[in-house]
Design an enzyme around this catalytic site. Structure first.
Site, PDB file in Angstrom:
ATOM      1  N   ARG A   1      -3.680 -14.535   4.819  1.00 44.29           N
ATOM      2  CA  ARG A   1      -2.784 -13.509   5.386  1.00 44.29           C
ATOM      3  C   ARG A   1      -2.984 -13.408   6.898  1.00 44.29           C
ATOM      4  O   ARG A   1      -2.010 -13.335   7.654  1.00 44.29           O
ATOM      5  CB  ARG A   1      -3.060 -12.172   4.700  1.00 44.29           C
ATOM      6  CG  ARG A   1      -2.265 -10.982   5.223  1.00 44.29           C
ATOM      7  CD  ARG A   1      -2.498  -9.797   4.291  1.00 44.29           C
ATOM      8  NE  ARG A   1      -2.230  -8.504   4.898  1.00 44.29           N
ATOM      9  CZ  ARG A   1      -1.039  -7.918   4.928  1.00 44.29           C
ATOM     10  NH1 ARG A   1       0.012  -8.532   4.391  1.00 44.29           N
ATOM     11  NH2 ARG A   1      -0.884  -6.716   5.470  1.00 44.29           N
TER      12      ARG A   1
ATOM     13  N   LYS B   1       0.840  -1.193   0.000  1.00 43.33           N
ATOM     14  CA  LYS B   1       0.000   0.000   0.000  1.00 43.33           C
ATOM     15  C   LYS B   1       0.880   1.250   0.000  1.00 43.33           C
ATOM     16  O   LYS B   1       1.958   1.270   0.587  1.00 43.33           O
ATOM     17  CB  LYS B   1      -0.915   0.004   1.228  1.00 43.33           C
ATOM     18  CG  LYS B   1      -2.012  -1.053   1.169  1.00 43.33           C
ATOM     19  CD  LYS B   1      -2.968  -0.908   2.331  1.00 43.33           C
ATOM     20  CE  LYS B   1      -4.143  -1.872   2.221  1.00 43.33           C
ATOM     21  NZ  LYS B   1      -5.095  -1.730   3.349  1.00 43.33           N
TER      22      LYS B   1
ATOM     23  N   TYR C   1      -3.835  -8.699  16.120  1.00 42.27           N
ATOM     24  CA  TYR C   1      -3.486 -10.114  16.222  1.00 42.27           C
ATOM     25  C   TYR C   1      -3.121 -10.521  17.635  1.00 42.27           C
ATOM     26  O   TYR C   1      -3.098 -11.705  17.952  1.00 42.27           O
ATOM     27  CB  TYR C   1      -2.343 -10.437  15.262  1.00 42.27           C
ATOM     28  CG  TYR C   1      -2.747 -10.245  13.819  1.00 42.27           C
ATOM     29  CD1 TYR C   1      -3.606 -11.144  13.192  1.00 42.27           C
ATOM     30  CD2 TYR C   1      -2.307  -9.150  13.092  1.00 42.27           C
ATOM     31  CE1 TYR C   1      -4.003 -10.949  11.879  1.00 42.27           C
ATOM     32  CE2 TYR C   1      -2.696  -8.946  11.785  1.00 42.27           C
ATOM     33  CZ  TYR C   1      -3.550  -9.849  11.190  1.00 42.27           C
ATOM     34  OH  TYR C   1      -3.955  -9.649   9.892  1.00 42.27           O
TER      35      TYR C   1
END
Length: 304
Positions: A244, A172, A276
């Site tokens: 991912r 990105k 996460y």
């Protein structure tokens, strides 16, 4: 075209040519700022410099009542703030009325992942034809390197160094990073490169190509991935981002190195990666409940 729209167009040109934002982001900003311009025009406000914080709060609240989701509202507010930062730098506005505008908080959604054993069962197979060899290499790359869908389909052959076990991906914001590739993915990619010439068109540089010989599209990857998952008995829906998420979660469970996972995922802000840690705690709690001899007492204390 109104003066409001003219200035939005100038800002979008800035995003495209100076900041080199992705086409997806440019399109989202165009929609958001275009809707704001239309709303202001309907109320007789024709100068961005005269818009107040109260005006923008009313606009955002109206979009909220119309059913715009929190994530979209947050992007809308971000677009307005960035737009005014640019206007101030260009001498087109003296203040940023969007600074004190707040979007509704987004609920924390934990990323969905796939169980390690389920992934192993799905990946530890022998592909039967050229397309399956390609799909297998893609799946191994997604899980081995944690790349985004756009990063994977954007890879050229020259971006991958199998001898060194790494790939250069364009993430990105046009930020390039190197990601390591595991031995299983290297083996799968070697198999794909052996048969790729049978599919690829002349002078095609893409690593992954379609049956037509051109660069593989995002939609094709998603469809083929789900097809593979169904054929090999995966009990959950599979898409590229879920692989991912699985990569990040499984790596964090093993290493607990949040900074390393941030670098591998290409996140500019560690706050994005911290989602996460919630999954990691959930995993540890599950292990505790299953293994600790006194874990059962937690339920009793919760009820007290």
């Amino acid at each position: 075209m109104s003066a409001l729209a003219d200035r939005v167009d100038a800002f979008l040109a800035h995003l495209a040519h100076e900041r080199r934002m992705s086409a997806h982001t440019q399109s989202a900003y165009a929609r958001d700022l275009g809707s704001a311009a239309d709303w202001l025009q309907e109320r007789g406000l024709t100068d961005w410099g005269r818009v107040t914080t109260a005006d923008l709060r009313e606009f955002v609240a109206g979009r909220h009542r119309a059913g715009l989701k929190p994530a979209s509202l947050a992007r809308l507010v971000s677009a307005l703030r960035s737009f005014y930062v640019w206007q101030m730098r260009e001498g087109l506005a003296r203040r940023n009325p969007a600074t004190d505008v707040r979007a509704p908080k987004r609920p924390v959604r934990l990323p969905e992942t796939v169980d390690v054993d389920d992934l192993a069962a799905m990946l530890d197979v022998t592909p039967e034809d050229d397309l399956e060899i390609r799909d297998h290499a893609l799946l191994e790359l997604f899980y081995s390197a944690g790349v985004r869908l756009a990063e994977a389909v954007g890879l050229d052959i020259s971006d991958v160094d199998l001898a060194a076990g790494e790939a250069r991906v364009l993430g990105k914001g046009s930020r390039q990073r190197s990601v390591p590739i595991g031995s299983r993915a290297i083996a799968a990619l070697r198999n794909w490169l052996k048969v790729r010439p049978q599919l690829a068109a002349a002078n095609e540089t893409a690593l992954f190509v379609s049956q037509r010989g051109s660069r593989l599209s995002r939609s094709s990857v998603a469809a083929r991935m789900q097809r593979w998952a169904q054929q090999h008995g995966l009990p959950v829906h599979l898409h590229p981002h879920k692989l991912r998420h699985s990569f990040a979660t499984h790596l964090l469970e093993s290493s607990a190195d949040l900074r390393a996972v941030q670098e591998l995922l290409g996140h500019t802000n560690i706050g994005t990666t911290q989602i996460y840690t919630h999954l990691d705690f959930a995993h540890l709690a599950k292990v505790y409940d299953a293994a600790h001899p006194r874990a059962g007492r937690r339920a009793d204390s919760d009820e007290a």
